[in-house]
Structures are given as structure tokens and as C-alpha cells.
Design a protein around this motif. Structure first.
Motif, short mmCIF file in Angstrom:
data_model
loop_
_atom_site.label_atom_id
_atom_site.label_comp_id
_atom_site.label_asym_id
_atom_site.label_seq_id
_atom_site.Cartn_x
_atom_site.Cartn_y
_atom_site.Cartn_z
N GLY A 18 5.27 15.60 -5.40
CA GLY A 18 5.56 16.82 -4.64
C GLY A 18 6.73 16.64 -3.69
N ALA A 71 13.64 4.83 4.27
CA ALA A 71 12.72 4.11 3.38
C ALA A 71 13.51 3.18 2.44
CB ALA A 71 11.90 5.11 2.57
N ALA A 100 9.30 4.37 -0.17
CA ALA A 100 9.36 3.08 0.52
C ALA A 100 8.63 1.99 -0.27
CB ALA A 100 8.76 3.21 1.92
N SER A 156 0.86 -1.18 0.00
CA SER A 156 0.00 0.00 0.00
C SER A 156 0.89 1.23 0.00
CB SER A 156 -0.88 -0.02 1.25
OG SER A 156 -1.63 1.16 1.33
N GLY A 157 0.82 2.05 -1.08
CA GLY A 157 1.61 3.30 -1.14
C GLY A 157 2.71 3.23 -2.18
N GLN A 211 10.26 18.64 -1.54
CA GLN A 211 11.51 19.32 -1.85
C GLN A 211 12.63 18.30 -1.98
OE1 GLN A 211 12.25 22.66 0.57
NE2 GLN A 211 10.13 23.23 0.70
N PHE A 235 4.81 22.07 1.83
CA PHE A 235 5.76 22.11 0.71
C PHE A 235 4.95 22.20 -0.57
CE2 PHE A 235 7.84 18.83 3.60
CZ PHE A 235 8.75 19.71 4.16
C1 LIG Z 1 3.65 14.58 -1.58
C2 LIG Z 1 4.73 14.38 -0.53
C3 LIG Z 1 5.70 15.36 -0.37
C4 LIG Z 1 6.71 15.18 0.58
N1 LIG Z 1 7.66 16.15 0.72
C5 LIG Z 1 8.68 15.98 1.56
C6 LIG Z 1 9.73 16.92 1.66
O1 LIG Z 1 9.74 17.94 0.97
N2 LIG Z 1 10.73 16.70 2.55
C7 LIG Z 1 10.76 15.57 3.31
O2 LIG Z 1 11.69 15.40 4.09
N3 LIG Z 1 9.79 14.65 3.24
C8 LIG Z 1 8.76 14.82 2.39
N4 LIG Z 1 7.76 13.88 2.32
C9 LIG Z 1 7.87 12.66 3.15
C10 LIG Z 1 8.92 11.74 2.54
O3 LIG Z 1 8.55 11.40 1.23
C11 LIG Z 1 9.10 10.49 3.39
O4 LIG Z 1 9.55 10.87 4.69
C12 LIG Z 1 10.12 9.48 2.88
O5 LIG Z 1 10.39 9.60 1.52
C13 LIG Z 1 9.59 8.06 3.15
O6 LIG Z 1 8.55 7.85 2.25
P1 LIG Z 1 7.36 6.83 2.35
O7 LIG Z 1 7.29 6.17 1.01
O8 LIG Z 1 7.49 5.98 3.56
O9 LIG Z 1 6.09 7.76 2.62
P2 LIG Z 1 5.41 8.88 1.66
O10 LIG Z 1 6.43 9.63 0.88
O11 LIG Z 1 4.51 9.63 2.56
O12 LIG Z 1 4.57 8.00 0.63
C14 LIG Z 1 3.39 7.32 1.01
C15 LIG Z 1 2.56 7.03 -0.22
O13 LIG Z 1 1.41 6.30 0.19
C16 LIG Z 1 0.25 6.87 -0.39
N5 LIG Z 1 -0.89 6.61 0.50
C17 LIG Z 1 -1.24 7.25 1.63
N6 LIG Z 1 -2.32 6.66 2.18
C18 LIG Z 1 -2.66 5.65 1.36
C19 LIG Z 1 -3.68 4.66 1.40
N7 LIG Z 1 -4.60 4.64 2.37
N8 LIG Z 1 -3.71 3.75 0.41
C20 LIG Z 1 -2.79 3.75 -0.62
N9 LIG Z 1 -1.82 4.68 -0.70
C21 LIG Z 1 -1.74 5.59 0.28
C22 LIG Z 1 0.58 8.35 -0.51
O14 LIG Z 1 -0.23 8.97 -1.49
C23 LIG Z 1 2.05 8.28 -0.93
O15 LIG Z 1 2.19 8.13 -2.32
C24 LIG Z 1 6.72 14.02 1.40
C25 LIG Z 1 5.74 13.05 1.24
C26 LIG Z 1 4.74 13.22 0.28
C27 LIG Z 1 3.67 12.15 0.11
#
Ligand SMILES: Cc1cc2nc3c(=O)[nH]c(=O)nc-3n(C[C@H](O)[C@H](O)[C@H](O)COP(=O)(O)OP(=O)(O)OC[C@H]3O[C@@H](n4cnc5c(N)ncnc54)[C@H](O)[C@@H]3O)c2cc1C
Length: 401
Positions: A41, A307, A14, A9-10, A43, A184
Motif C-alpha cells: 500500500g 530508510a 528499511a 523485523s519488518g 502512495q 492512504f
Molecule cells: C502500508 C504502508 C503504506 C504507507 N504509505 C505511505 C505513503 O503513502 N506515503 C508515505 O510517505 N509513507 C508511507 N508509509 C510509510 C513509509 O513506507 C515509510 O515512512 C518509509 O518507507 C520507511 O519505511 P520503513 O520500512 O521504515 O517502515 P514501514 O514502511 O512502516 O514498514 C514497516 C514494516 O514492518 C512491518 N511490521 C510492523 N510491525 C511489525 C512487527 N511487530 N513484526 C514484524 N513486522 C512488523 C509492517 O507490516 C511493514 O511491512 C507507508 C507505510 C506502510 C506500512
């Protein structure tokens, strides 16, 4: 291989990195993303320490380096936009001979999609609504109405993870609010100087613009101290109202223009600064990775690193255990846990970025101007505790070398 069919999921860093490594090791993964497309989106995010090794093993290192954000440093300006203090981050990196790369989050997300879309099934615009774990799999209900069975489910759905809520409990149990909010979004590059992160403070707030030498588009950055605010991050009207309340009355520097840019960005990202702390990242056949499991907050600078390395270890351990998820999830936590604990320690960054008082802003500016600051920043990197557990080469583990 046991437990071959995996639902993730996501489709952030990660989720896509996990999908890459699962495919690489012979599992079949499906990624379900709530948004209608990739969310590009954000930075610059840092690819540091063992994450550099992970992108090298993914064959992405040269592309990531070619797309690296070329930011010279950070500067603080007064109300007419005159720089009053700056820190040259490039010089610090040169001094300590660092291999770390800063890349725009969207660029990295897009690259991960390019290397996975041939082998991974992506389903955009859908989300998990129920999880029923049974002895031989998990029955997953989707927002669009069907249900389907998978061997394992991975929650890579960020700070407000739905998988975590369904399988572990409500956000309130695991999400620690840090009394700050951040937005952001995209910004008009003409609002700030090239290759600098330019920031303006009032007590308890910061407004800024991030310009990388390699990108035409600039990024706006708005942050403020605040106790918890009850809002839904997906409710655009509520988010806009919060930002207008905070920044709408400010006529200093470019703050009003930056706010207008943020409000005009349909992909504006706004959330609380928070960390996720869980006693365990796995519940039977369901496991978490990235921010869903151990968000350290944007101010840690470690989100992408955790991640990428977490996804690599999770998939590698599952392969090394021939799909034996209990052993694999245990090893993943054992090896990755100490890195997460280290990254959860936030130094003075936040206090430097958003001082509480006028005196705090003046003191921060004075300290930043001291020539010793760059040496101290370099020392901080050199003295930072090294990641305790080496990153295994799972290819060699699988070959029995
Ligand atoms: C749009 C965005 C902009 C960001 N900007 C910054 C930044 O500028 N600087 C920074 O340090 N960190 C930022 N972050 C956080 C950063 O991306 C994370 O800390 C890091 O990259 C780890 O990412 P992650 O994949 O665990 O989580 P995330 O990057 O948050 O990705 C999670 C994904 O899961 C999806 N999602 C959420 N809920 C659901 C659901 N119920 N079902 C299916 N999909 C779902 C989201 O749409 C997203 O695509 C941002 C995150 C996002 C989503």
C-alpha cells in the motif's frame, strides 16, 4: 565475519534494503514480517539526494526510473471540483534539474523483494514477542511459539516498532504525535484527473486523489487535524468509524466516493502523523533503522530516503567493522544523525495541505496562484542544506582503498 546471523523485523523499505546490504557484505539475514505477505500500500514516495546513489549501487536505478510515478503537480479544487489553485511540480523539478524520483511505495517494496528473495530468508505472518540479549547473542521469541538465537536484531518495523517497544521502551516515550491523521488507500482512477494530485479542503480536513500517469490504479488520500485518538491501527472497524465520522457527512466534490473507496480497500493504511525521536538507535546487540528509529512523518517526504540511506550505512558500517557491532552502530548514528535532524524539520507543507480555517484555505489558494510560488519552491530545494556527511563507498573501505 563476526556476528553473521542477523534477524530483521519488518519487510518494508528499511528492512528489505538492510537485508540486501547485509547479504551483499557477507552477513546472513532473516526477515520476519507480521503481515501474511508484502505490504504494497501507500502512495508515491520520494527517492532523493543520497538515496539516489544507494539505489544506483543496488543496481535498481533504471528500474526505479522506469516505474517512476509521472505526476505533473498538485491542484486544489472547490466543492464542485473546479481547480482553484495548482502548483506544477514537474516544472519546478525541470528548473532545478533534479534527479529525484517519485515511485509508488508498493513498486519499490516489490523490487526490493525481487532482488533479495534469493539470498534472504523471509518469514511472513510471524512477529517477535520477546528479546533476551545475552553476552554472545539475542534469544528471540516469536508469536508462533518457538524461540531462536541470532547474533544481532534489527528493528525495521515502522512507526509502532515492536522491537523498539521491547528493547527501548513504550511508544509514548519516543513517538511525537503531530496532531494529524492520514489514510492512504486504493481508488477508482475515474474519480480524478490523470497526472495530478487533486485535493479538496474543509477547515482541518483534506480529501484527495493521487493519479500517476504510469499506473492504472489511483490512490485516495484522507487527512485531518486532531488531538490524539486512542485506537489500534490494526482494528479495521475502529479505523473505518474514525474516517466515517470525519468524512461521511461531506457531500462536496468526490469526497463521499473517495471515502467509499478507502473503506473498500482491505490494505487501507491509516495512522497518526508522528515523528520518532530517540536518544540512541542502538541498545547493545539490537539496533533500529527507518521509521522505527527516526520516522520523520509522511509530510517530510523523506521516509524512503532515510530508510534507504540508513540501511546502507548500517550494513556498510557493520561490514567495515568486521561485524564489530558497537563500533558500527556508533558510526551509523554519527553519520546518519545529522541527515535525520535535517529531515525532522517540517516546513510549511502541513499548514499548506490542511489549513485550519476557511480564511487559511483562501490564503493558501491565493499564495499558490502567485507565479512566484514555483520559483520559491525551486529556491527552497536549491537552498535546502546539503547532506553533511558524504555517503561512503564501503566496497572501497573493505578493500582498504
Ligand atoms: C502500508 C504502508 C503504506 C504507507 N504509505 C505511505 C505513503 O503513502 N506515503 C508515505 O510517505 N509513507 C508511507 N508509509 C510509510 C513509509 O513506507 C515509510 O515512512 C518509509 O518507507 C520507511 O519505511 P520503513 O520500512 O521504515 O517502515 P514501514 O514502511 O512502516 O514498514 C514497516 C514494516 O514492518 C512491518 N511490521 C510492523 N510491525 C511489525 C512487527 N511487530 N513484526 C514484524 N513486522 C512488523 C509492517 O507490516 C511493514 O511491512 C507507508 C507505510 C506502510 C506500512
Amino acid at each position: 565475519m563476526n556476528n553473521e546471523r542477523i534477524l530483521i523485523s519488518g519487510a518494508g523499505i528499511a528492512g528489505q534494503a538492510a537485508a540486501y546490504w547485509f547479504s551483499h557484505f557477507g552477513f546472513r539475514s532473516t526477515v520476519v514480517e507480521r503481515a501474511p505477505g508484502l505490504r504494497l500500500g501507500g502512495q508515491g514516495v520520494d527517492v532523493r539526494e543520497q538515496a539516489i546513489e544507494v539505489i544506483e549501487r543496488m543496481g535498481l536505478a533504471s528500474r526505479v526510473r522506469a516505474a517512476a510515478a509521472d505526476v505533473r503537480g498538485m491542484q486544489f479544487v472547490d466543492r464542485v471540483g473546479k481547480p482553484v489553485a495548482r502548483i506544477d511540480i514537474q516544472r519546478v523539478k525541470e528548473k532545478i534539474d533534479s534527479a529525484e524520483v517519485e515511485i509508488m511505495r508498493g513498486d519499490l517494496v516489490r523490487m526490493l523483494y525481487e532482488i533479495t528473495s534469493g539470498s534472504v530468508e523471509y518469514r511472513f505472518g510471524d512477529a517477535i514477542v520477546s528479546l533476551d540479549p545475552e553476552s554472545d547473542g539475542v534469544t528471540v521469541g516469536f508469536e508462533r511459539g518457538r524461540s531462536e538465537r541470532f547474533d544481532l536484531v534489527v528493528g525495521a518495523d515502522g512507526l509502532h516498532s515492536a522491537v523498539r517497544r521491547l528493547a527501548f521502551g513504550p511508544d509514548a516515550e519516543f513517538v511525537r504525535h503531530m496532531n494529524h491523521y492520514f489514510a492512504f488507500g486504493d481508488a477508482d482512477a475515474a474519480l480524478g484527473p490523470d497526472r495530478w494530485v487533486t485535493l479538496y479542503n474543509t477547515p482541518g480536513t483534506v480529501a484527495g486523489i493521487y493519479r500517476s500517469g504510469n499506473h492504472e490504479q489511483a490512490k485516495v488520500y484522507l487527512g485531518f487535524r486532531s488531538p490524539r485518538v486512542d485506537f489500534d491501527p490494526r482494528d479495521t472497524t475502529a479505523v473505518h468509524r474514525i474516517l466515517i465520522d470525519r468524512f461521511g457527512g461531506e457531500d462536496a466534490w468526490q469526497v463521499r466516493n473517495l471515502l467509499d473507496n478507502a473503506l473498500a480497500d482491505e490494505e487501507l493504511f491509516f495512522d497518526s502523523l508522528a515523528q520518532v525521536h530517540l536518544p540512541s538507535w542502538a541498545s547493545d546487540r539490537i539496533v533500529l533503522v527507518g521509521d522505527a528509529a527516526y520516522c520523520a512523518s509522511p509530510v517530510s517526504g523523506a521516509g524512503a530516503e532515510l530508510a534507504l540511506t540508513g540501511a546502507y550505512r548500517l550494513a556498510g558500517e557493520l561490514a567495515a567493522a568486521n561485524g564489530g557491532y558497537r563500533r558500527a552502530f556508533g558510526e551509523y548514528e554519527r553519520a546518519h544523525g545529522p541527515v535525520v535532524t535535517e529531515k525532522h524539520r517540517i516546513g510549511p507543507n502541513l499548514r499548506m495541505m490542511i489549513p485550519r480555517t476557511r480564511f487559511g484555505i483562501a490564503a493558501r489558494n491565493t499564495i499558490t496562484r502567485l507565479p512566484i510560488m514555483e520559483s520559491l519552491a525551486g529556491m527552497e530545494r536549491i537552498m535546502a542544506p546539503r547532506t553533511p556527511t558524504p555517503l561512503p563507498d564501503y566496497e572501497r573501505v573493505l578493500c582498504g582503498v
